[in-house]
Design a protein around this motif. Sequence first.
Motif, mmCIF file in Angstrom:
data_model
loop_
_atom_site.group_PDB
_atom_site.id
_atom_site.type_symbol
_atom_site.label_atom_id
_atom_site.label_comp_id
_atom_site.label_asym_id
_atom_site.label_seq_id
_atom_site.Cartn_x
_atom_site.Cartn_y
_atom_site.Cartn_z
ATOM 1 N N THR A 186 8.698 -55.142 -4.314
ATOM 2 C CA THR A 186 9.837 -54.291 -3.959
ATOM 3 C C THR A 186 9.683 -53.886 -2.496
ATOM 4 O OG1 THR A 186 8.620 -52.378 -4.825
ATOM 5 C CG2 THR A 186 10.221 -53.414 -6.281
ATOM 6 N N GLY B 118 13.660 -50.003 -2.461
ATOM 7 C CA GLY B 118 13.400 -50.857 -3.609
ATOM 8 C C GLY B 118 12.387 -50.239 -4.552
ATOM 9 N N THR B 119 11.345 -49.637 -3.991
ATOM 10 C CA THR B 119 10.312 -48.992 -4.804
ATOM 11 C C THR B 119 10.868 -47.776 -5.542
ATOM 12 O OG1 THR B 119 8.617 -49.719 -3.247
ATOM 13 C CG2 THR B 119 8.039 -47.924 -4.741
ATOM 14 N N TYR C 104 14.009 -47.205 -6.360
ATOM 15 C CA TYR C 104 14.945 -47.653 -7.393
ATOM 16 C C TYR C 104 14.201 -48.112 -8.643
ATOM 17 C CZ TYR C 104 19.189 -47.564 -4.527
ATOM 18 O OH TYR C 104 20.265 -47.170 -3.793
ATOM 19 N N ARG C 105 13.084 -48.816 -8.451
ATOM 20 C CA ARG C 105 12.340 -49.291 -9.618
ATOM 21 C C ARG C 105 11.788 -48.109 -10.413
ATOM 22 N NH1 ARG C 105 6.920 -53.119 -9.904
ATOM 23 N NH2 ARG C 105 7.246 -53.839 -12.042
ATOM 24 N N SER D 31 16.858 -58.234 -6.749
ATOM 25 C CA SER D 31 17.478 -57.175 -5.955
ATOM 26 C C SER D 31 17.065 -55.842 -6.544
ATOM 27 C CB SER D 31 19.003 -57.324 -6.005
ATOM 28 O OG SER D 31 19.658 -56.161 -5.554
ATOM 29 N N ALA D 32 17.236 -54.782 -5.774
ATOM 30 C CA ALA D 32 17.057 -53.444 -6.350
ATOM 31 C C ALA D 32 18.028 -53.237 -7.500
ATOM 32 C CB ALA D 32 17.277 -52.382 -5.268
ATOM 33 N N GLY E 279 16.023 -53.690 -1.352
ATOM 34 C CA GLY E 279 17.263 -52.933 -1.267
ATOM 35 C C GLY E 279 18.167 -53.586 -0.236
ATOM 36 N N CYS F 40 12.509 -57.913 -5.112
ATOM 37 C CA CYS F 40 13.656 -57.044 -5.356
ATOM 38 C C CYS F 40 13.853 -56.055 -4.209
ATOM 39 C CB CYS F 40 13.479 -56.299 -6.676
ATOM 40 S SG CYS F 40 13.302 -57.385 -8.116
#
Length: 298
Positions: free
Chosen positions: A231, A236-237, A239-240, A142-143, A186, A184
């Motif tokens: 992601t 998601g991207t 957050y990473r 996950s995110a 969102g 991962c």
Amino acid sequence: MSRSKKYALITGASAGIGKALAVACAQQGRNVILVALPGALLEEAAREIQTQYSVKVQYYGIDLSSQGAALEIYQWCKQERLSVDLLINNAGMGAAGAFDEFDYRFYETMLQLNVMTLVLLTRLFLDDLKAQPKAGIINLGSAASFFDVPYKLVYSSSKSFIYSFSRALRQELRGSNIQVTVVCPGGVNTSPEVMQRTKEAGKFAEAMLLEPSFVAEKALSALAKGRAVSTPGFIGTVYRWASWIVPYNLQMRWLSAIFSKSKKNTPVKAVPEGLQAPNAALMPQPVEITNSQKQALN
């Protein structure tokens, strides 16, 4: 038409991301094994895929949060002589709220499903995967895997475990026939309730919500390209990257501000993977997980 005797095994495959992953596998000509709680949702998903795609479809109904579930699934596959060359550990659950607002049995169930079943399925099938010419493992993170998340701390910790476990296992298997990818995403639109809550959160949140089919497509694509981490989508991207560059104290203030809202309510019921728990008071303490709630989770 699939002539292969190999199967992709997908947990939590009766709905949401799991079902989308099963459909995406079938679209690629892969035979599929759907694993989720027994019931109409699982049977309908199997029947739908069997009808629409020229692949073999098997399914097994089981409570994946129960002890011994992983071994039971593995033994059934052996008994039915089903050869698995792709293991997709998708099933999971999550909820938002202060740590002490949830009964210990709730966390026991969450950790059994999110962590123990995933690890044990991976270990049980690993030797069989090594025996294949080419094999893969996809684990759903996950995110939240990238952060310590107050008010979702057990969920985010379990997803951080999946992220770390997947990357370390990938390193151990480097140079072998097995590719390991952790996905991962969102927020994911896995139910009408999630869509409604996202609309209430505003246009930006609605625009960023991912469709399960998109997540499934990106997951299989990342595996095929040999990527360690996928992601899907913008959030998601971001957050990473944010987990790398935003100072930790600022991360904690930011995440606390977002998720502490659920502290003002009684605990919310668990929701399927990829959903954000609602702020409405839905469940009094202690938290019990009913069969209908488990059906949504698996």
